[in-house]
Design a protein around this motif. Structure first.
Motif, mmCIF file in Angstrom:
data_model
loop_
_atom_site.group_PDB
_atom_site.id
_atom_site.type_symbol
_atom_site.label_atom_id
_atom_site.label_comp_id
_atom_site.label_asym_id
_atom_site.label_seq_id
_atom_site.Cartn_x
_atom_site.Cartn_y
_atom_site.Cartn_z
ATOM 1 N N ARG A 1 2.624 62.086 -33.442
ATOM 2 C CA ARG A 1 3.642 61.321 -33.057
ATOM 3 C C ARG A 1 3.183 59.870 -33.108
ATOM 4 N N ILE A 2 2.135 59.502 -32.697
ATOM 5 C CA ILE A 2 1.682 58.417 -32.900
ATOM 6 C C ILE A 2 1.358 58.019 -34.510
ATOM 7 N N ASP A 3 0.927 58.754 -35.045
ATOM 8 C CA ASP A 3 0.599 58.506 -36.598
ATOM 9 C C ASP A 3 1.850 58.200 -36.945
ATOM 10 N N CYS B 1 -4.964 55.285 -31.162
ATOM 11 C CA CYS B 1 -4.519 56.706 -30.678
ATOM 12 C C CYS B 1 -5.235 57.141 -29.634
ATOM 13 N N ALA B 2 -6.398 57.017 -29.539
ATOM 14 C CA ALA B 2 -7.211 57.277 -28.170
ATOM 15 C C ALA B 2 -6.709 56.327 -26.713
ATOM 16 N N LEU B 3 -6.235 55.435 -27.160
ATOM 17 C CA LEU B 3 -5.690 54.446 -26.128
ATOM 18 C C LEU B 3 -4.448 55.065 -25.619
ATOM 19 N N LEU B 4 -3.683 55.617 -26.672
ATOM 20 C CA LEU B 4 -2.229 55.963 -26.089
ATOM 21 C C LEU B 4 -2.448 57.511 -25.778
ATOM 22 N N ALA B 5 -3.341 58.108 -25.878
ATOM 23 C CA ALA B 5 -3.645 59.552 -25.681
ATOM 24 C C ALA B 5 -3.037 60.026 -24.101
ATOM 25 N N PRO B 6 -3.358 59.123 -22.935
ATOM 26 C CA PRO B 6 -2.917 59.640 -21.678
ATOM 27 C C PRO B 6 -1.175 59.606 -21.677
ATOM 28 N N TYR B 7 -0.547 58.959 -22.637
ATOM 29 C CA TYR B 7 1.075 58.771 -22.693
ATOM 30 C C TYR B 7 1.742 59.858 -23.597
ATOM 31 N N ALA C 1 0.022 41.684 -39.174
ATOM 32 C CA ALA C 1 1.185 42.664 -39.287
ATOM 33 C C ALA C 1 0.849 43.912 -38.526
ATOM 34 N N PHE C 2 -0.334 44.474 -38.699
ATOM 35 C CA PHE C 2 -0.698 45.808 -38.381
ATOM 36 C C PHE C 2 -0.881 45.801 -36.751
ATOM 37 N N THR C 3 -1.165 44.573 -36.291
ATOM 38 C CA THR C 3 -1.439 44.596 -34.836
ATOM 39 C C THR C 3 0.001 44.431 -34.084
ATOM 40 N N LEU C 4 0.769 43.780 -34.715
ATOM 41 C CA LEU C 4 1.999 43.458 -34.005
ATOM 42 C C LEU C 4 2.800 44.834 -34.157
ATOM 43 N N SER C 5 2.814 45.570 -35.067
ATOM 44 C CA SER C 5 3.266 46.868 -35.370
ATOM 45 C C SER C 5 2.631 47.965 -34.176
ATOM 46 N N LEU C 6 1.389 47.890 -34.049
ATOM 47 C CA LEU C 6 0.874 48.763 -33.071
ATOM 48 C C LEU C 6 1.123 48.350 -31.578
ATOM 49 N N ILE C 7 1.524 46.979 -31.363
ATOM 50 C CA ILE C 7 1.903 46.829 -30.116
ATOM 51 C C ILE C 7 3.413 47.172 -29.710
#
Length: 254
Positions: free
Chosen positions: A48-50, A36-42, A70-76
């Motif tokens: 929305r991220i959650d 979430c911190a990584l995507l905060a600038p976007y 599976a979790f990592t692929l979904s995050l990407i």
């Protein structure tokens, strides 16, 4: 053997792995917060991220299954979607590192687990692990736990449902009434076993993955035991073994 020298009525005690024997979901929570911190600038609204992570995981569950990969692929996938393709290669690399940290994290047993597993093994009952997730990662967790020699069997499954538990019981040669399952998920570790006529106990963990929640009303209609601590397990199993009937309940005070 039971206290009177006879075969105990609870013959097989099955343990869930993640968040029952060792910490797991807390590491996923930490990875999610970093994501979430990584995507905060976007993304202006963190909710929305959650929501998108949950939606993407749900969409991919049948394809990827469970676990860190599976979790990592979904995050990407979520990052690409929410940034409309603007996520950078460096940011994708950072997400991959989150996944690798999940896979490389040392196994941390929950408080009291080793003591209780040893006590249950000394009782003469057969102990097994029934855990779901990525085969390679779950095998590594079992090996890294230092507990592998206490269990006669480790079942790593793609899903925990009535069909799976019936197969497990058949594989170990035990009737449902002599089978006891303990785990942190009512949905996966308790309700299917109860449906088959077995015994089960819910041992809550600090965090529960979104997909493991069940409506309280549905849970209340089922008969199972609720543990405040894993230290309560040996006495509960012993009481069921010495009781002529099935003493099942939902909640500590019923």
């Amino acid at each position: 053997m039971g206290s009177n020298g006879s075969t105990p009525s609870i013959e097989v005690v099955a343990f869930d792995g993640d968040d029952t024997l060792w910490h797991s979901e807390s590491h996923f929570v930490d990875a999610h917060q970093r994501f979430c911190a990584l995507l905060a600038p976007y993304v202006d609204d963190p909710a929305r991220i959650d929501d998108q992570v949950i939606a993407t995981e749900r969409q991919n569950l049948d394809l990827y299954g469970y676990g860190s990969k599976a979790f990592t692929l979904s995050l990407i996938e979520t990052a690409i979607m929410l940034t409309e393709g603007r996520v950078t290669a460096d940011e994708i690399s950072a997400i991959l590192e989150l996944g690798k940290r999940l896979l490389d994290h040392p196994v941390e047993l929950l408080d009291g687990v080793e003591e209780v597993v040893d006590e249950m093994a000394a009782s003469g009952r057969r102990l097994i692990i029934v855990t779901k997730g990525d085969l390679f990662h779950q095998e590594a967790k079992v090996a890294g736990s230092g507990l592998a020699d206490r269990f006669e069997r480790v079942e790593i499954v793609s899903e925990k449902d009535v069909t799976t538990y019936r197969r497990v019981m058949d594989a170990v040669g035990v009737e449902p009434s002599r089978f006891f399952m303990v785990g942190n998920s009512v949905k996966s570790d308790v309700l299917p076993v109860v449906e088959l006529g077995g015994h089960a106990a819910h041992l809550p963990y600090t965090f529960t993955w979104e997909f493991e929640h069940v409506p309280d009303a549905d849970a209340a209609r089922q008969g199972f035991h609720e543990l405040a601590s894993i230290h309560e397990l040996p006495a509960l199993v012993e009481s069921l073994s010495s009781s002529p009937g099935r003493a099942r309940h939902a909640g500590r005070h019923t």
